[in-house]
Scaffold this motif. Structure first.
Motif, mmCIF file in Angstrom:
data_model
loop_
_atom_site.group_PDB
_atom_site.id
_atom_site.type_symbol
_atom_site.label_atom_id
_atom_site.label_comp_id
_atom_site.label_asym_id
_atom_site.label_seq_id
_atom_site.Cartn_x
_atom_site.Cartn_y
_atom_site.Cartn_z
ATOM 1 N N ASP A 12 -29.571 -2.771 -50.632
ATOM 2 C CA ASP A 12 -30.340 -2.258 -51.760
ATOM 3 C C ASP A 12 -31.189 -1.196 -51.612
ATOM 4 O OD1 ASP A 12 -30.476 -4.614 -54.030
ATOM 5 O OD2 ASP A 12 -30.861 -5.807 -51.995
ATOM 6 N N HIS A 13 -31.860 -0.325 -52.370
ATOM 7 C CA HIS A 13 -32.544 0.830 -52.399
ATOM 8 C C HIS A 13 -34.136 0.034 -52.227
ATOM 9 C CE1 HIS A 13 -29.162 3.192 -52.915
ATOM 10 N NE2 HIS A 13 -28.896 2.571 -54.095
ATOM 11 N N ILE A 14 -34.532 0.484 -51.241
ATOM 12 C CA ILE A 14 -36.005 0.022 -50.883
ATOM 13 C C ILE A 14 -36.889 1.042 -50.507
ATOM 14 C CG2 ILE A 14 -36.960 -1.688 -49.139
ATOM 15 C CD1 ILE A 14 -34.187 -3.198 -48.630
ATOM 16 N N GLN A 15 -38.007 0.961 -51.155
ATOM 17 C CA GLN A 15 -39.055 1.786 -50.755
ATOM 18 C C GLN A 15 -40.309 0.728 -50.134
ATOM 19 O OE1 GLN A 15 -40.219 4.059 -54.218
ATOM 20 N NE2 GLN A 15 -39.352 5.827 -53.205
ATOM 21 N N GLY A 16 -41.209 1.611 -49.238
ATOM 22 C CA GLY A 16 -42.320 0.662 -48.704
ATOM 23 C C GLY A 16 -41.846 0.074 -47.536
ATOM 24 N N ASN A 17 -42.952 -0.707 -47.008
ATOM 25 C CA ASN A 17 -42.632 -1.663 -45.791
ATOM 26 C C ASN A 17 -41.740 -2.639 -45.896
ATOM 27 O OD1 ASN A 17 -43.164 -3.310 -43.612
ATOM 28 N ND2 ASN A 17 -45.666 -3.537 -44.114
ATOM 29 N N ALA A 18 -40.784 -2.862 -45.398
ATOM 30 C CA ALA A 18 -39.687 -3.868 -45.215
ATOM 31 C C ALA A 18 -40.428 -5.353 -44.825
ATOM 32 C CB ALA A 18 -38.586 -3.491 -44.139
ATOM 33 N N ASP A 19 -41.468 -5.275 -44.185
ATOM 34 C CA ASP A 19 -41.985 -6.773 -44.015
ATOM 35 C C ASP A 19 -43.224 -6.859 -44.773
ATOM 36 O OD1 ASP A 19 -40.285 -6.984 -41.874
ATOM 37 O OD2 ASP A 19 -41.343 -5.668 -40.787
ATOM 38 N N ALA A 20 -43.320 -6.096 -46.128
ATOM 39 C CA ALA A 20 -44.735 -6.133 -46.737
ATOM 40 C C ALA A 20 -44.766 -7.630 -47.252
ATOM 41 C CB ALA A 20 -44.690 -5.441 -47.815
ATOM 42 N N PRO A 21 -46.020 -8.311 -47.399
ATOM 43 C CA PRO A 21 -46.056 -9.602 -48.133
ATOM 44 C C PRO A 21 -45.637 -9.791 -49.294
ATOM 45 C CG PRO A 21 -48.236 -8.642 -47.991
ATOM 46 C CD PRO A 21 -47.308 -7.458 -47.328
ATOM 47 N N ILE A 22 -45.585 -8.569 -50.327
ATOM 48 C CA ILE A 22 -45.327 -8.430 -51.619
ATOM 49 C C ILE A 22 -43.788 -7.699 -51.717
ATOM 50 C CG2 ILE A 22 -45.698 -8.066 -54.174
ATOM 51 C CD1 ILE A 22 -48.787 -8.279 -53.276
ATOM 52 N N GLU A 23 -42.863 -8.397 -52.422
ATOM 53 C CA GLU A 23 -41.687 -7.990 -52.680
ATOM 54 C C GLU A 23 -41.352 -7.814 -54.003
ATOM 55 O OE1 GLU A 23 -37.527 -8.680 -50.492
ATOM 56 O OE2 GLU A 23 -37.478 -9.975 -52.592
ATOM 57 N N LEU A 24 -41.365 -6.662 -54.586
ATOM 58 C CA LEU A 24 -41.266 -6.463 -56.009
ATOM 59 C C LEU A 24 -40.034 -5.748 -56.472
ATOM 60 C CD1 LEU A 24 -42.378 -6.260 -58.966
ATOM 61 C CD2 LEU A 24 -43.446 -4.110 -58.322
ATOM 62 N N VAL A 25 -38.986 -6.458 -57.045
ATOM 63 C CA VAL A 25 -37.655 -6.112 -57.420
ATOM 64 C C VAL A 25 -37.580 -5.653 -58.848
ATOM 65 C CG1 VAL A 25 -35.302 -6.440 -57.709
ATOM 66 C CG2 VAL A 25 -36.600 -7.415 -55.874
ATOM 67 N N GLU A 26 -37.106 -4.672 -59.500
ATOM 68 C CA GLU A 26 -37.082 -3.995 -60.790
ATOM 69 C C GLU A 26 -35.681 -3.854 -60.822
ATOM 70 O OE1 GLU A 26 -37.886 -0.276 -63.914
ATOM 71 O OE2 GLU A 26 -38.316 0.049 -61.548
ATOM 72 N N TYR A 27 -35.080 -4.549 -61.977
ATOM 73 C CA TYR A 27 -33.794 -4.225 -62.403
ATOM 74 C C TYR A 27 -34.139 -3.333 -63.712
ATOM 75 C CZ TYR A 27 -31.313 -7.833 -60.188
ATOM 76 O OH TYR A 27 -30.810 -8.697 -59.327
ATOM 77 N N GLY A 28 -33.446 -2.161 -63.646
ATOM 78 C CA GLY A 28 -34.048 -0.956 -64.619
ATOM 79 C C GLY A 28 -32.720 -0.177 -65.148
ATOM 80 N N ASP A 29 -33.120 0.451 -66.032
ATOM 81 C CA ASP A 29 -32.058 1.279 -66.869
ATOM 82 C C ASP A 29 -32.688 2.786 -67.081
ATOM 83 O OD1 ASP A 29 -30.766 2.692 -68.979
ATOM 84 O OD2 ASP A 29 -30.177 0.844 -69.839
ATOM 85 N N TYR A 30 -31.764 3.840 -66.387
ATOM 86 C CA TYR A 30 -32.699 5.145 -66.396
ATOM 87 C C TYR A 30 -32.715 5.573 -67.765
ATOM 88 C CZ TYR A 30 -31.957 5.283 -61.503
ATOM 89 O OH TYR A 30 -31.919 4.929 -60.134
ATOM 90 N N GLN A 31 -31.947 5.009 -68.822
ATOM 91 C CA GLN A 31 -32.024 5.739 -70.380
ATOM 92 C C GLN A 31 -33.102 4.716 -71.129
ATOM 93 O OE1 GLN A 31 -28.454 6.264 -72.064
ATOM 94 N NE2 GLN A 31 -29.187 7.766 -73.871
ATOM 95 N N CYS A 32 -33.633 3.678 -70.728
ATOM 96 C CA CYS A 32 -34.333 2.773 -71.283
ATOM 97 C C CYS A 32 -35.770 3.416 -71.444
ATOM 98 C CB CYS A 32 -34.528 1.534 -70.592
ATOM 99 S SG CYS A 32 -35.725 0.268 -71.154
ATOM 100 N N PRO A 33 -36.306 3.474 -72.704
ATOM 101 C CA PRO A 33 -37.840 3.906 -72.784
ATOM 102 C C PRO A 33 -38.735 3.178 -72.308
ATOM 103 C CG PRO A 33 -36.889 3.227 -74.833
ATOM 104 C CD PRO A 33 -35.957 3.145 -73.966
ATOM 105 N N TYR A 34 -38.524 1.702 -72.117
ATOM 106 C CA TYR A 34 -39.570 0.883 -71.573
ATOM 107 C C TYR A 34 -39.645 1.074 -69.930
ATOM 108 C CZ TYR A 34 -39.338 -1.245 -76.034
ATOM 109 O OH TYR A 34 -39.141 -1.344 -77.383
ATOM 110 N N CYS A 35 -38.524 1.395 -69.235
ATOM 111 C CA CYS A 35 -38.630 1.598 -68.081
ATOM 112 C C CYS A 35 -38.936 2.909 -67.509
ATOM 113 C CB CYS A 35 -37.036 1.661 -67.562
ATOM 114 S SG CYS A 35 -36.110 0.170 -67.545
ATOM 115 N N GLY A 36 -38.969 3.913 -68.586
ATOM 116 C CA GLY A 36 -39.296 5.318 -68.483
ATOM 117 C C GLY A 36 -40.971 5.085 -68.409
ATOM 118 N N HIS A 37 -41.334 4.224 -69.381
ATOM 119 C CA HIS A 37 -43.054 3.942 -69.436
ATOM 120 C C HIS A 37 -43.316 3.126 -68.016
ATOM 121 C CE1 HIS A 37 -46.622 2.987 -71.424
ATOM 122 N NE2 HIS A 37 -46.674 1.775 -70.881
ATOM 123 N N ALA A 38 -42.526 2.403 -67.598
ATOM 124 C CA ALA A 38 -42.870 1.516 -66.366
ATOM 125 C C ALA A 38 -42.940 2.451 -65.114
ATOM 126 C CB ALA A 38 -41.947 0.399 -66.221
#
Length: 173
Positions: A12-38
């Protein structure tokens, strides 16, 4: 509540602390306007939570409604082979209105990628397979639109505007 069916791995493509207490996974689409907003919301969340957050991006191109989504996803993976996935990821979201193939090559040049290698890698079936694997893992996990988020393996169906999203994540700490 849906669960993330494919655990986060080194693939996977991971940013941040690999051992962080919170893991946030986004499923996204580069052309989606909602993903652009997020996108800027997620950048701010990353800054605010710092070492408490591991952020993972998985491609979920909605190709039927976003004709440039698949090639954009493949271009991010091709950039990743030159260790610039996140730079391309950011560039694609910042230039969402221009995701045609000539623009993708232009972005590779702007990011100082080896363009010949980028173009060759772009044609590799393994990169389309990687994108399709992300997509399939999303479908199996209950993703039916973008952006979709999973927090510590659980699908998050709450408000992802900045304040309520940060508040929810901070309450997990």
């Amino acid at each position: 509540m849906s669960k993330l069916k494919k655990a986060v791995t080194d693939m996977d493509h991971i940013q941040g602390n690999a051992d962080a207490p919170i893991e946030l996974v986004e499923y996204g689409d580069y052309q989606c306007p909602y993903c652009g907003h997020a996108y800027p919301i997620l950048k701010n969340i990353q800054k605010k939570l710092g070492n408490n957050l591991k952020f993972v991006f998985r491609n979920f191109p909605l190709s039927e409604i976003h004709p440039n989504a698949l090639n954009s996803a493949v271009s991010s993976e091709a950039a990743g082979l030159q260790h610039k996935f996140w730079q391309m990821h950011d560039h694609l979201f910042k230039h969402q209105n221009r995701l045609d193939d000539p623009s993708l090559v232009k972005y590779a040049t702007q990011l100082h990628l080896n363009v010949e290698q980028f173009e060759n890698d772009f044609e590799k079936p393994e990169l389309v397979e990687k994108v399709n694997d992300d997509f399939e893992s999303g479908v199996r996990s209950g993703v039916n639109g973008t952006p979709s988020f999973f927090i510590n393996g659980e699908k998050y169906n709450g408000d992802w505007e900045e304040e309520p999203f940060i508040e929810h994540l901070e309450n997990l700490l």
